[in-house]
Design a protein around this motif. Structure first.
Motif, short mmCIF file in Angstrom:
data_model
loop_
_atom_site.label_atom_id
_atom_site.label_comp_id
_atom_site.label_asym_id
_atom_site.label_seq_id
_atom_site.Cartn_x
_atom_site.Cartn_y
_atom_site.Cartn_z
N ARG A 255 18.11 -14.14 11.98
CA ARG A 255 16.93 -13.11 11.97
C ARG A 255 15.81 -14.05 12.03
O ARG A 255 14.59 -13.72 12.79
N LEU A 256 15.84 -15.08 11.28
CA LEU A 256 14.67 -16.02 10.60
C LEU A 256 14.19 -16.54 12.09
O LEU A 256 13.28 -17.01 12.36
N SER A 257 15.38 -16.78 13.12
CA SER A 257 15.13 -17.61 14.15
C SER A 257 14.43 -16.71 15.06
O SER A 257 13.35 -17.15 15.73
N MET A 258 14.89 -15.71 15.22
CA MET A 258 14.01 -14.45 16.18
C MET A 258 12.66 -14.61 15.77
O MET A 258 11.68 -14.44 16.57
N GLY A 259 12.38 -14.14 14.45
CA GLY A 259 11.12 -14.23 13.73
C GLY A 259 10.10 -15.42 14.14
O GLY A 259 8.92 -15.39 14.37
N CYS A 260 10.69 -16.51 13.95
CA CYS A 260 10.12 -18.07 14.24
C CYS A 260 9.47 -18.01 15.64
O CYS A 260 8.51 -18.45 15.68
N LEU A 261 10.41 -17.65 16.43
CA LEU A 261 10.01 -17.87 18.00
C LEU A 261 9.03 -16.82 18.39
O LEU A 261 8.12 -17.37 18.98
N ALA A 262 9.28 -15.66 17.76
CA ALA A 262 8.06 -14.69 17.99
C ALA A 262 6.85 -15.01 17.49
O ALA A 262 5.52 -14.94 18.17
N ALA A 263 6.73 -15.65 16.35
CA ALA A 263 5.49 -16.29 15.58
C ALA A 263 4.83 -17.27 16.40
O ALA A 263 3.59 -17.42 16.70
N LEU A 264 5.95 -18.17 16.93
CA LEU A 264 5.16 -19.47 17.68
C LEU A 264 4.63 -18.79 19.03
O LEU A 264 3.64 -19.56 19.31
N LYS A 265 5.35 -17.79 19.59
CA LYS A 265 4.82 -17.27 20.81
C LYS A 265 3.39 -16.68 20.52
O LYS A 265 2.46 -16.86 21.54
N LYS A 266 3.42 -16.03 19.48
CA LYS A 266 1.95 -15.35 19.14
C LYS A 266 0.91 -16.35 18.78
O LYS A 266 -0.21 -16.19 19.48
N TYR A 267 0.99 -17.54 18.34
CA TYR A 267 0.25 -18.67 18.02
C TYR A 267 0.21 -19.48 19.25
O TYR A 267 -0.62 -20.59 19.12
N ASN A 268 1.04 -19.36 20.35
CA ASN A 268 0.90 -20.05 21.38
C ASN A 268 1.03 -21.79 21.14
O ASN A 268 0.49 -22.57 21.84
N THR A 269 1.93 -21.96 20.16
CA THR A 269 2.16 -23.20 19.73
C THR A 269 3.79 -23.85 20.06
O THR A 269 3.96 -24.75 19.68
N GLY A 270 4.44 -22.67 20.69
CA GLY A 270 5.79 -23.11 20.79
C GLY A 270 6.28 -24.43 21.81
O GLY A 270 7.27 -25.04 21.20
N ALA A 271 5.35 -24.55 22.63
CA ALA A 271 5.66 -25.79 23.40
C ALA A 271 5.92 -27.10 22.83
O ALA A 271 6.42 -28.13 23.25
N ASP A 272 4.87 -27.18 21.81
CA ASP A 272 4.75 -28.35 20.84
C ASP A 272 5.91 -28.62 19.83
O ASP A 272 5.87 -29.62 19.11
N LEU A 273 6.82 -27.83 19.77
CA LEU A 273 7.99 -27.75 18.52
C LEU A 273 9.26 -27.70 19.07
O LEU A 273 9.77 -27.29 20.33
N VAL A 274 9.93 -28.54 18.62
CA VAL A 274 11.55 -28.57 18.90
C VAL A 274 12.20 -27.48 17.75
O VAL A 274 12.08 -27.85 16.56
N ILE A 275 12.95 -26.60 18.21
CA ILE A 275 13.44 -25.80 17.38
C ILE A 275 15.17 -25.69 17.48
O ILE A 275 15.72 -25.75 18.39
N ALA A 276 15.86 -25.59 16.00
CA ALA A 276 17.08 -25.66 16.03
C ALA A 276 17.57 -24.57 14.77
O ALA A 276 16.78 -24.71 14.07
N GLY A 277 18.54 -23.72 14.95
CA GLY A 277 18.87 -22.74 14.00
C GLY A 277 20.15 -22.13 14.07
O GLY A 277 21.01 -22.40 14.77
N PHE A 278 20.53 -21.61 12.93
CA PHE A 278 21.70 -20.80 13.02
C PHE A 278 21.65 -19.53 13.86
O PHE A 278 20.64 -18.59 13.57
N SER A 279 22.34 -19.14 14.70
CA SER A 279 22.30 -18.17 15.62
C SER A 279 23.75 -17.98 16.27
O SER A 279 24.27 -18.86 17.03
N ASN A 280 24.35 -16.67 16.35
CA ASN A 280 25.28 -16.38 17.03
C ASN A 280 25.20 -15.64 18.28
O ASN A 280 25.98 -14.89 18.99
N SER A 281 23.65 -15.45 18.65
CA SER A 281 23.28 -14.63 19.70
C SER A 281 23.44 -15.33 20.91
O SER A 281 22.90 -16.34 20.97
N ASP A 282 23.87 -14.64 21.86
CA ASP A 282 23.72 -15.12 23.31
C ASP A 282 22.20 -15.08 24.02
O ASP A 282 21.88 -15.80 24.84
N VAL A 283 21.53 -14.25 23.44
CA VAL A 283 19.99 -14.38 23.72
C VAL A 283 19.24 -15.70 23.54
O VAL A 283 18.38 -15.78 24.55
#
Length: 335
Positions: A255-283
């Motif tokens: 849940r935090l992973s999805m929320g984190c990516l949504a926030a980065l997209k909102k602030y338009n800074t995702g491309a500058d960051l590398v993300i890794a986290g716990f997730s079992n989703s194929d999405v």
């Protein structure tokens, strides 16, 4: 009005006593194979199933298992529930599922409701808000079999199933380091949860191994597990506003992973960051920025937890030795 067929009806149809029919359906050794065959074939022909209410009154068991998870829509928990059901139904148990939504009060209500419904035992993964465990401890002391999975209560003497959270977190953080990142933030769940502590240890161990200092300002806890609106976004925003902005984030749950990516997209800074986290989703394979992820063996965790619980329920003697089973995670790189 629907009126189910009873053992008396079968006995009358086959000209047998009700006790003979009952024993034949149970597979009793004192009944001849020929009689068993006649009874079972007739029962199958009329689609007879034993009345669970009558059976529970007779045997003082409901043949049902209660499950409490934070959210069924969470892919990890839906996979774990599938594992639980795969064992439960084969063993003749029904499953009653409830959601805490990571709220303490909802968890208390759910566990009391399940106990009042006379479930034979409970499989639970703790809510993010839960800090007082009295509601669980009281029922356990009264003899209700309880098994924990994923988010476990380490102080309680019972069976537990978890994954190797520390190793999973270590591998994810080391991956970020291998990408050249030095300012790695950690978006964590509620601090009292067992998984939060274990995953933070893995994160810090990886930093220390590579000579990177652990900075408290880079660690942000989500007390409600991301269930409260804006909680994750606020945590991500505070990281982005730091004088030394992170170049990577290790995120500790689905849940935090999805929320984190949504926030980065909102602030338009995702491309500058590398993300890794716990997730079992194929999405996660489709997300931008990409999310390399630690995957837990959720189905297997559910399966093992159920086997443990049924062993507790069906044990003829008090169980005094308990096991904590730790399963390995895998790490999936998405680039």
């Amino acid at each position: 009005m629907f009126k189910p067929t009873t053992i008396k009806d079968i006995a009358k149809a086959l000209n047998l006593s009700t006790s003979t029919v009952s024993r034949a359906l149970r597979g009793g050794y004192e009944i001849s194979e020929e009689t068993k065959k006649i009874v079972l074939e007739y029962a199958e022909k009329i689609n007879f199933t034993r009345n669970p209410i009558a059976l529970s009154l007779k045997e003082r068991r409901s043949y049902s298992i209660g499950i409490i998870v934070c959210e069924v829509a969470n892919v990890f928990f839906s996979q774990a529930i599938a594992g639980i059901e795969s064992i439960a139904y084969n063993k003749g148990y029904h499953v009653v599922i409830s959601q805490s939504h990571d709220q303490y009060e909802r968890e208390v209500t759910n566990i009391q409701h399940l106990a009042n419904r006379s479930v034979d035992g409970i499989i639970i993964s703790l809510a993010a808000e839960t800090k007082d465990y009295t509601h669980i401890e009281k029922l356990h002391e009264q003899g209700l079999p309880i098994v924990f999975f994923d988010r476990i209560l380490e102080s309680m003497q019972t069976h537990k199933v978890t994954s190797n959270n520390t190793q999973g977190a270590f591998e994810a953080t080391e991956f970020l380091i291998s990408k050249g990142c030095k300012k790695i933030a950690h978006l964590a769940n509620a601090p009292q949860l067992s998984i939060t502590k274990q995953r933070q240890i893995g994160y810090e161990d990886a930093l220390k191994k590579h000579g990177i200092p652990v900075k408290n300002e880079y660690i942000k806890y989500c007390e409600h597990g991301g269930s409260e609106k804006g909680e994750v976004e606020l945590a991500v925003k505070s990281l982005l506003n730091l004088p030394q902005k992170p170049d990577a984030i290790f995120v500790a749950s689905d849940r935090l992973s999805m929320g984190c990516l949504a926030a980065l997209k909102k602030y338009n800074t995702g491309a500058d960051l590398v993300i890794a986290g716990f997730s079992n989703s194929d999405v996660v394979d489709l997300l931008k920025p990409s999310l390399s992820c630690v995957r837990q063996p959720a189905f297997e965790m559910g399966r093992i937890a159920t086997e443990m619980l049924i062993n507790l329920i069906e044990s003829k003697y008090p169980v005094e030795e308990f096991e904590t089973k730790m399963l390995n995670t895998t790490f999936q790189i998405n680039e």
